[in-house]
Design a protein around this motif. Structure first.
Motif, PDB file in Angstrom:
ATOM      1  N   GLY A 187       0.707  -1.163   0.010  1.00 11.59           N
ATOM      2  CA  GLY A 187       0.008   0.125  -0.026  1.00 11.59           C
ATOM      3  C   GLY A 187       0.876   0.968  -0.021  1.00 11.59           C
ATOM      4  N   ALA A 188       1.531   1.617  -1.224  1.00 16.52           N
ATOM      5  CA  ALA A 188       2.563   2.351  -1.385  1.00 16.52           C
ATOM      6  C   ALA A 188       2.258   3.984  -1.057  1.00 16.52           C
ATOM      7  CB  ALA A 188       3.334   2.101  -2.439  1.00 16.52           C
ATOM      8  N   THR A 222      -3.935   4.666  -1.136  1.00 17.62           N
ATOM      9  CA  THR A 222      -2.720   4.973  -1.683  1.00 17.62           C
ATOM     10  C   THR A 222      -2.727   4.397  -3.076  1.00 17.62           C
ATOM     11  OG1 THR A 222      -2.176   2.384  -0.820  1.00 17.62           O
ATOM     12  CG2 THR A 222      -1.125   4.479   0.425  1.00 17.62           C
ATOM     13  N   PRO A 223      -2.932   5.310  -3.726  1.00 15.51           N
ATOM     14  CA  PRO A 223      -3.458   4.917  -5.285  1.00 15.51           C
ATOM     15  C   PRO A 223      -2.438   4.269  -6.263  1.00 15.51           C
ATOM     16  CG  PRO A 223      -4.293   7.203  -4.709  1.00 15.51           C
ATOM     17  CD  PRO A 223      -3.654   6.757  -3.602  1.00 15.51           C
ATOM     18  N   TYR A 224      -2.764   3.726  -7.095  1.00 12.98           N
ATOM     19  CA  TYR A 224      -1.789   2.697  -7.768  1.00 12.98           C
ATOM     20  C   TYR A 224      -0.560   3.635  -8.554  1.00 12.98           C
ATOM     21  CZ  TYR A 224      -0.154  -0.985 -10.716  1.00 12.98           C
ATOM     22  OH  TYR A 224       0.918  -1.870 -11.231  1.00 12.98           O
ATOM     23  N   GLU A 225      -0.958   5.054  -8.827  1.00 13.96           N
ATOM     24  CA  GLU A 225      -0.063   5.558  -9.372  1.00 13.96           C
ATOM     25  C   GLU A 225       0.951   5.913  -8.134  1.00 13.96           C
ATOM     26  OE1 GLU A 225      -3.961   7.948 -10.604  1.00 13.96           O
ATOM     27  OE2 GLU A 225      -3.313   6.192  -9.403  1.00 13.96           O
ATOM     28  N   MET A 226       0.802   5.901  -7.262  1.00 13.73           N
ATOM     29  CA  MET A 226       2.010   6.161  -6.082  1.00 13.73           C
ATOM     30  C   MET A 226       3.011   5.011  -6.068  1.00 13.73           C
ATOM     31  SD  MET A 226       0.383   7.860  -2.807  1.00 13.73           S
ATOM     32  CE  MET A 226       0.534   9.636  -2.750  1.00 13.73           C
ATOM     33  N   ALA A 227       2.332   3.516  -6.153  1.00  9.21           N
ATOM     34  CA  ALA A 227       3.257   2.572  -6.249  1.00  9.21           C
ATOM     35  C   ALA A 227       4.187   2.332  -7.483  1.00  9.21           C
ATOM     36  CB  ALA A 227       2.225   1.442  -6.193  1.00  9.21           C
ATOM     37  N   VAL A 228       3.566   2.656  -8.678  1.00 10.00           N
ATOM     38  CA  VAL A 228       4.404   2.786  -9.825  1.00 10.00           C
ATOM     39  C   VAL A 228       5.455   3.959  -9.686  1.00 10.00           C
ATOM     40  CG1 VAL A 228       4.142   3.349 -12.414  1.00 10.00           C
ATOM     41  CG2 VAL A 228       2.290   2.126 -11.261  1.00 10.00           C
ATOM     42  N   ASN A 229       5.283   4.930  -9.178  1.00  6.90           N
ATOM     43  CA  ASN A 229       6.217   6.176  -9.255  1.00  6.90           C
ATOM     44  C   ASN A 229       7.095   5.785  -8.039  1.00  6.90           C
ATOM     45  OD1 ASN A 229       6.844   8.653 -10.136  1.00  6.90           O
ATOM     46  ND2 ASN A 229       6.678   9.408  -8.278  1.00  6.90           N
ATOM     47  N   LEU A 230       6.815   5.135  -6.950  1.00  4.25           N
ATOM     48  CA  LEU A 230       7.729   4.788  -6.086  1.00  4.25           C
ATOM     49  C   LEU A 230       8.682   3.558  -6.405  1.00  4.25           C
ATOM     50  CD1 LEU A 230       8.567   5.041  -2.743  1.00  4.25           C
ATOM     51  CD2 LEU A 230       6.768   2.968  -2.283  1.00  4.25           C
ATOM     52  N   GLN A 231       8.280   2.676  -7.039  1.00  2.08           N
ATOM     53  CA  GLN A 231       9.004   1.583  -7.836  1.00  2.08           C
ATOM     54  C   GLN A 231      10.215   2.170  -8.602  1.00  2.08           C
ATOM     55  OE1 GLN A 231       9.333   0.607 -11.057  1.00  2.08           O
ATOM     56  NE2 GLN A 231      10.849  -0.908 -10.058  1.00  2.08           N
ATOM     57  N   THR A 232       9.996   3.418  -9.001  1.00  2.76           N
ATOM     58  CA  THR A 232      11.068   3.825 -10.065  1.00  2.76           C
ATOM     59  C   THR A 232      12.123   4.650  -9.345  1.00  2.76           C
ATOM     60  OG1 THR A 232       9.915   6.065 -10.432  1.00  2.76           O
ATOM     61  CG2 THR A 232       9.447   4.003 -12.007  1.00  2.76           C
ATOM     62  N   GLU A 233      11.564   4.882  -7.952  1.00  6.04           N
ATOM     63  CA  GLU A 233      12.438   5.644  -6.971  1.00  6.04           C
ATOM     64  C   GLU A 233      13.390   4.708  -6.303  1.00  6.04           C
ATOM     65  OE1 GLU A 233       9.701   9.611  -6.392  1.00  6.04           O
ATOM     66  OE2 GLU A 233       9.721   8.002  -4.865  1.00  6.04           O
ATOM     67  N   ILE A 234      13.078   3.558  -6.373  1.00  5.89           N
ATOM     68  CA  ILE A 234      13.816   2.376  -5.443  1.00  5.89           C
ATOM     69  C   ILE A 234      14.681   1.659  -6.391  1.00  5.89           C
ATOM     70  CG2 ILE A 234      13.780   0.621  -3.557  1.00  5.89           C
ATOM     71  CD1 ILE A 234      11.304   2.017  -2.883  1.00  5.89           C
ATOM     72  N   GLU A 235      15.889   1.665  -6.450  1.00  2.00           N
ATOM     73  CA  GLU A 235      16.710   0.962  -7.294  1.00  2.00           C
ATOM     74  C   GLU A 235      16.579  -0.561  -7.109  1.00  2.00           C
ATOM     75  OE1 GLU A 235      21.178   1.617  -8.746  1.00  2.00           O
ATOM     76  OE2 GLU A 235      21.213   0.792  -7.003  1.00  2.00           O
ATOM     77  N   GLY A 236      16.220  -1.379  -8.138  1.00  2.00           N
ATOM     78  CA  GLY A 236      16.274  -2.805  -7.991  1.00  2.00           C
ATOM     79  C   GLY A 236      15.033  -3.257  -7.405  1.00  2.00           C
ATOM     80  N   SER A 237      13.838  -2.501  -7.021  1.00  2.00           N
ATOM     81  CA  SER A 237      12.789  -3.010  -6.530  1.00  2.00           C
ATOM     82  C   SER A 237      11.826  -3.410  -7.615  1.00  2.00           C
ATOM     83  CB  SER A 237      12.156  -1.653  -6.194  1.00  2.00           C
ATOM     84  OG  SER A 237      11.696  -0.869  -6.790  1.00  2.00           O
ATOM     85  N   VAL A 238      10.613  -4.293  -7.178  1.00  2.00           N
ATOM     86  CA  VAL A 238       9.856  -4.861  -7.978  1.00  2.00           C
ATOM     87  C   VAL A 238       8.634  -4.612  -7.437  1.00  2.00           C
ATOM     88  CG1 VAL A 238       9.040  -7.399  -8.612  1.00  2.00           C
ATOM     89  CG2 VAL A 238      11.367  -6.823  -8.482  1.00  2.00           C
ATOM     90  N   LEU A 239       7.544  -4.189  -8.483  1.00  2.00           N
ATOM     91  CA  LEU A 239       6.231  -3.867  -7.889  1.00  2.00           C
ATOM     92  C   LEU A 239       5.301  -5.304  -8.438  1.00  2.00           C
ATOM     93  CD1 LEU A 239       3.932  -2.218  -7.454  1.00  2.00           C
ATOM     94  CD2 LEU A 239       3.852  -1.264  -9.539  1.00  2.00           C
ATOM     95  N   LEU A 240       4.532  -5.684  -7.075  1.00  2.07           N
ATOM     96  CA  LEU A 240       3.798  -6.739  -7.372  1.00  2.07           C
ATOM     97  C   LEU A 240       2.273  -6.067  -7.380  1.00  2.07           C
ATOM     98  CD1 LEU A 240       2.710  -9.678  -7.278  1.00  2.07           C
ATOM     99  CD2 LEU A 240       3.190  -9.624  -4.748  1.00  2.07           C
ATOM    100  N   THR A 241       1.548  -6.423  -8.135  1.00  3.72           N
ATOM    101  CA  THR A 241       0.151  -5.736  -8.390  1.00  3.72           C
ATOM    102  C   THR A 241      -0.924  -6.925  -8.123  1.00  3.72           C
ATOM    103  OG1 THR A 241       1.033  -4.297 -10.100  1.00  3.72           O
ATOM    104  CG2 THR A 241      -1.485  -4.692  -9.826  1.00  3.72           C
ATOM    105  N   ARG A 242      -1.952  -6.172  -7.259  1.00  4.71           N
ATOM    106  CA  ARG A 242      -3.055  -7.152  -6.948  1.00  4.71           C
ATOM    107  C   ARG A 242      -4.246  -6.534  -7.965  1.00  4.71           C
ATOM    108  NH1 ARG A 242      -7.598  -6.654  -3.703  1.00  4.71           N
ATOM    109  NH2 ARG A 242      -6.480  -5.134  -2.395  1.00  4.71           N
ATOM    110  N   ARG A 243      -4.921  -7.171  -8.581  1.00  8.22           N
ATOM    111  CA  ARG A 243      -6.080  -6.548  -9.480  1.00  8.22           C
ATOM    112  C   ARG A 243      -7.510  -6.650  -8.433  1.00  8.22           C
ATOM    113  NH1 ARG A 243      -6.134 -10.153 -13.184  1.00  8.22           N
ATOM    114  NH2 ARG A 243      -4.891  -8.869 -14.831  1.00  8.22           N
ATOM    115  N   GLY A 244      -7.809  -5.492  -8.006  1.00  7.70           N
ATOM    116  CA  GLY A 244      -8.877  -5.605  -6.924  1.00  7.70           C
ATOM    117  C   GLY A 244      -8.908  -4.146  -6.288  1.00  7.70           C
ATOM    118  N   ASP A 245      -9.834  -4.143  -5.540  1.00  8.89           N
ATOM    119  CA  ASP A 245     -10.301  -2.944  -4.611  1.00  8.89           C
ATOM    120  C   ASP A 245      -9.404  -3.220  -3.372  1.00  8.89           C
ATOM    121  OD1 ASP A 245     -12.078  -1.493  -6.337  1.00  8.89           O
ATOM    122  OD2 ASP A 245     -13.429  -3.390  -6.144  1.00  8.89           O
ATOM    123  N   GLY A 246      -9.569  -2.039  -2.420  1.00  8.96           N
ATOM    124  CA  GLY A 246      -8.993  -2.341  -1.002  1.00  8.96           C
ATOM    125  C   GLY A 246      -7.604  -1.616  -0.699  1.00  8.96           C
ATOM    126  N   HIS A 247      -7.588  -1.483   0.412  1.00  7.26           N
ATOM    127  CA  HIS A 247      -6.164  -0.655   0.939  1.00  7.26           C
ATOM    128  C   HIS A 247      -5.314  -1.927   1.660  1.00  7.26           C
ATOM    129  CE1 HIS A 247      -3.480   2.116   2.230  1.00  7.26           C
ATOM    130  NE2 HIS A 247      -3.887   2.043   3.405  1.00  7.26           N
TER     131      HIS A 247
END
Length: 498
Positions: free
Chosen positions: A234-235, A442-467
């Protein structure tokens, strides 16, 4: 104090030097060691839990200055022979107490930890500074109970709102003491490093939810080499500004509210199945705007475990509705609340009534007002609110972030950790970022952006609602467990439905 210090002044001085952050992964630096003991029965933690405190400086720039004590508890690993180490948890908020979170997380088979994770880790629940039992922010509950709109429509109302929160903040400062102006997340990140060292196990294992992801990511920027594993579920992205943050948040709240309306209209578990839920939601919001709807089931004293307001305004109803839609597990209760409010009883949609001198909400304000530059003139405020209302026709710009911005306009603490893009490099592990596609908090846009700010990180996505996603006990939780235990990352671009 239940700690043994081996030269506390030297340890604290070392911890504040820049080179110390470059310690190698799994580095076991000698320093204070934690001595766990049985928890006070008054805390009502499970019988196998242990507790302790750790002394840290109020101001990390002056390690020999005044101190506060951080409280934390522990749920011991089930399988001592296979135990990997300690896993530090943070529930977010900001302002959430890790100790009370852990008391539920460790044994909740519905929304808590998996048994698999408990096999391998001692779960650690620290109360971050300013929260829970760690020098909590203290305020006059009577001032918090005063109804002051956070959606002013005139300049006079705007000025009155700012004055109210300044008066309240100054009261909190007086009651809390020296630590009041040191509630920021950078200070908490240094506390987290102190906890890591005191545990004496090498690299940090960390699982942070919601605002706990900001604590984790800012820790990673300061101490990139001291991490074994880190999950940010919940980035929160600290680079979002005072217009972009509420805009993406309230837009997603509006989307998820539409999802709730559809669910409540058609789901067998909804008391509103077959009804025009869209019209009902609009109707109760409109009625509450005209005049607060009574909440006869609420009490305004400590005789109730959850005191709440005697009636509910439109702004308050929209706020509490957003709290219900954060998790699908509470959509059924929201449906009941809408039905009752439509009949004139808004008890289930009432906001808390404060009776104690400390609260998660008090702590949340102290932390967020030092972490974000949310100052605004009346002209800037009204322009932004016009924008937010345009993207949220039902909620009309009401959201947690806009409420925080209103409070912070008058808050007396300095902003010491203003928003900016992170630059996390040289990390000793690959950090796992997790987010749902439709997470309004914590909208998905935040997670996408945060992943680019952390070198070597991986974003795992859940297709659905909820925090957040871990507590749903699906494929996403299993992937998180596999990473924390085995350091096995999901593939880039992985999307799970559960």
């Amino acid at each position: 104090m239940m700690l043994t210090f081996l030269s506390s002044s030297l340890y604290l001085a070392l911890l504040c030097t820049p080179n110390f952050a470059s310690a190698s992964p799994h580095n076991k630096v000698q320093g204070p060691t934690i001595k766990w003991h049985s928890c006070n029965e008054d805390y009502s933690f499970p019988s196998d839990f242990q507790c302790t405190e750790l002394e840290v400086p109020v101001d990390w720039k002056y390690p020999k200055g005044p101190k506060i004590r951080l409280f934390m508890n522990k749920a011991p690993a089930i399988n001592l022979e296979e135990r990997i180490g300690s896993l530090v948890l943070n529930p977010g908020g900001p302002g959430g107490a890790g100790s009370t979170f852990l008391a539920n997380f460790a044994y909740n088979n519905v929304s808590g930890s998996s048994v698999y994770l408990r096999e391998y880790f001692d779960l650690i629940g620290p109360d971050p500074r300013g929260t829970g039992l760690s020098a909590p922010i203290k305020c006059d509950p009577g001032l918090w109970n005063q109804r002051v709109s956070k959606q002013p429509r005139t300049e006079a109302a705007f000025d009155s709102m700012v004055a109210h929160w300044r008066e309240l903040g100054l009261d909190c400062m007086k009651r809390t003491g020296a630590s009041f102006n040191y509630s920021d997340t950078i200070s908490a990140a240094h506390d987290l490093e102190a906890i890591r060292l005191a545990l004496g196990e090498g690299g940090l294992n960390y699982l942070g939810f919601s605002y706990g992801t900001q604590l984790g990511s800012q820790y990673a920027e300061i101490f990139p080499s001291n991490i074994r594993s880190m999950v940010l579920d919940g980035a929160t992205d600290h680079s979002f500004k005072k217009t972009s943050f509420p805009a993406v948040e309230v837009k997603d709240y509006e989307i998820v509210l539409d999802h709730f309306v559809e669910w409540a209209s058609t789901n067998e578990n909804s008391v509103l199945k077959g009804l025009n839920v869209s019209a009902m939601v609009d109707d109760v919001f409109a009625k509450a705007e005209e005049a607060p709807i009574p909440a006869p089931g609420c009490k305004q004293d400590s005789s109730s475990s959850s005191p709440c307001r005697p009636n509910v305004s439109g702004e308050e109803m929209k706020t509490i509705t957003q709290e219900y839609i954060l998790q699908q597990s509470t959509w059924g209760l929201l449906a009941e609340g809408v039905k009752e409010a439509h009949q004139g009883n808004a008890t289930l949609l009432s906001k808390p009534w404060y009776t104690a001198s400390s609260s998660t909400d008090f702590s949340q304000s102290a932390i967020s007002c030092q972490d974000w530059m949310w100052n605004s003139s009346w002209a800037e405020w009204t322009n932004r609110q016009d924008l937010l209302r345009s993207v949220s026709p039902r909620l009309q710009g009401v959201s947690e972030v806009t409420a925080a911005q209103a409070v912070c306009l008058g808050w007396p603490s300095p902003v010491v950790n203003p928003e900016k893009p992170l630059n996390v490099t040289g990390v000793s592990t690959n950090i796992l970022v997790v987010n749902a596609l439709f997470d309004p908090e914590t909208p998905y846009e935040m997670a996408v952006n945060l992943q680019t700010e952390i070198e070597g990180s991986v974003l795992l996505t859940r297709r659905g609602d909820g925090h957040t996603s871990y507590g749903l006990h699906g494929d996403t939780q299993r992937a998180i467990d596999n990473y924390l235990v085995n350091l096995t990352l999901p593939g880039v671009g992985t999307i799970y439905d559960t």
